[in-house]
Scaffold this motif. Structure first.
Motif, mmCIF file in Angstrom:
data_model
loop_
_atom_site.group_PDB
_atom_site.id
_atom_site.type_symbol
_atom_site.label_atom_id
_atom_site.label_comp_id
_atom_site.label_asym_id
_atom_site.label_seq_id
_atom_site.Cartn_x
_atom_site.Cartn_y
_atom_site.Cartn_z
ATOM 1 N N GLU A 187 0.842 -1.201 0.000
ATOM 2 C CA GLU A 187 0.000 0.000 0.000
ATOM 3 C C GLU A 187 0.873 1.245 0.000
ATOM 4 O O GLU A 187 0.562 2.225 -0.673
ATOM 5 N N TYR A 188 1.983 1.219 0.713
ATOM 6 C CA TYR A 188 2.866 2.378 0.782
ATOM 7 C C TYR A 188 3.441 2.718 -0.588
ATOM 8 O O TYR A 188 3.452 3.870 -1.004
ATOM 9 N N GLU A 235 -8.208 -1.467 3.423
ATOM 10 C CA GLU A 235 -8.265 -1.043 4.822
ATOM 11 C C GLU A 235 -7.011 -0.268 5.203
ATOM 12 O O GLU A 235 -7.081 0.698 5.956
ATOM 13 N N GLN A 236 -5.872 -0.695 4.685
ATOM 14 C CA GLN A 236 -4.620 0.002 4.963
ATOM 15 C C GLN A 236 -4.657 1.420 4.418
ATOM 16 O O GLN A 236 -4.159 2.348 5.051
ATOM 17 N N GLU A 237 -5.288 1.607 3.267
ATOM 18 C CA GLU A 237 -5.440 2.948 2.713
ATOM 19 C C GLU A 237 -6.215 3.836 3.687
ATOM 20 O O GLU A 237 -5.866 5.003 3.896
ATOM 21 N N PRO A 297 2.300 5.924 8.075
ATOM 22 C CA PRO A 297 2.802 7.024 7.244
ATOM 23 C C PRO A 297 2.388 6.875 5.785
ATOM 24 O O PRO A 297 2.321 5.771 5.254
ATOM 25 N N ALA A 298 2.118 8.010 5.163
ATOM 26 C CA ALA A 298 1.812 8.037 3.728
ATOM 27 C C ALA A 298 3.119 8.199 2.960
ATOM 28 O O ALA A 298 4.058 8.825 3.440
ATOM 29 N N ASN A 299 3.170 7.641 1.789
ATOM 30 C CA ASN A 299 4.344 7.782 0.934
ATOM 31 C C ASN A 299 4.322 9.181 0.322
ATOM 32 O O ASN A 299 3.427 9.504 -0.456
ATOM 33 N N PRO A 300 5.290 10.012 0.659
ATOM 34 C CA PRO A 300 5.274 11.390 0.141
ATOM 35 C C PRO A 300 5.544 11.468 -1.367
ATOM 36 O O PRO A 300 5.264 12.490 -1.980
ATOM 37 N N ASN A 301 6.056 10.421 -1.965
ATOM 38 C CA ASN A 301 6.373 10.430 -3.391
ATOM 39 C C ASN A 301 5.252 9.874 -4.257
ATOM 40 O O ASN A 301 5.438 9.694 -5.453
ATOM 41 N N ARG A 302 4.107 9.578 -3.664
ATOM 42 C CA ARG A 302 3.017 8.962 -4.404
ATOM 43 C C ARG A 302 1.763 9.804 -4.254
ATOM 44 O O ARG A 302 1.480 10.329 -3.192
ATOM 45 N N LYS A 303 1.021 9.936 -5.349
ATOM 46 C CA LYS A 303 -0.257 10.618 -5.274
ATOM 47 C C LYS A 303 -1.209 9.754 -4.470
ATOM 48 O O LYS A 303 -1.166 8.533 -4.544
ATOM 49 N N ARG A 304 -2.073 10.393 -3.691
ATOM 50 C CA ARG A 304 -3.059 9.617 -2.940
ATOM 51 C C ARG A 304 -4.406 10.302 -3.006
ATOM 52 O O ARG A 304 -4.507 11.496 -3.261
#
Length: 111
Positions: A34-35, A84-86, A95-102
């Motif tokens: 997910e990350y 669910e992880q999202e 933590p959210a991946n700062p390099n990925r759009k979400r």
């Protein structure tokens, strides 16, 4: 394999330990997938699960067939856990991946 384990009355115990390890391995895999990939990787687990079911039906040994079944349904369970992880990431629990759009709602934003 199952013959040797059955003779020593270890088949159930060994399947239980391996089941525990398989499920334990899928937990960090879910978080990492997910990350790095978001929810778009769910179909990987669908394919893995279907391949595992195919393997379960083709293998005669009870031990390996059982482990393939556990692997298959752990893969299917992971599909739901990815989504669910999202939600957990959106709540700030992970933590959210700062390099990925979400996604947030219907909009897609960059962090």
């Amino acid at each position: 394999m199952s013959e040797i384990l059955s003779q020593h009355h270890l088949l159930g115990l060994t399947i239980g330990i391996c089941t525990f390890l398989i499920i334990g391995i899928f937990h960090p895999v879910t978080i990492k997938c997910e990350y790095y990939f978001g929810t778009r990787c769910w179909w990987w687990f669908l394919i893995l699960g279907l391949l595992g079911i195919g393997g379960t039906l083709m293998v005669d040994d009870v031990f390996w067939s059982s482990l393939l079944g556990v692997f298959s349904f752990s893969s299917f369970w992971t599909i739901g856990e990815i989504f669910e992880q999202e939600k957990r990431v959106a709540r700030g629990w992970f933590p959210a991946n700062p390099n990925r759009k979400r996604k947030t709602g219907t909009d897609i934003i960059e962090d």
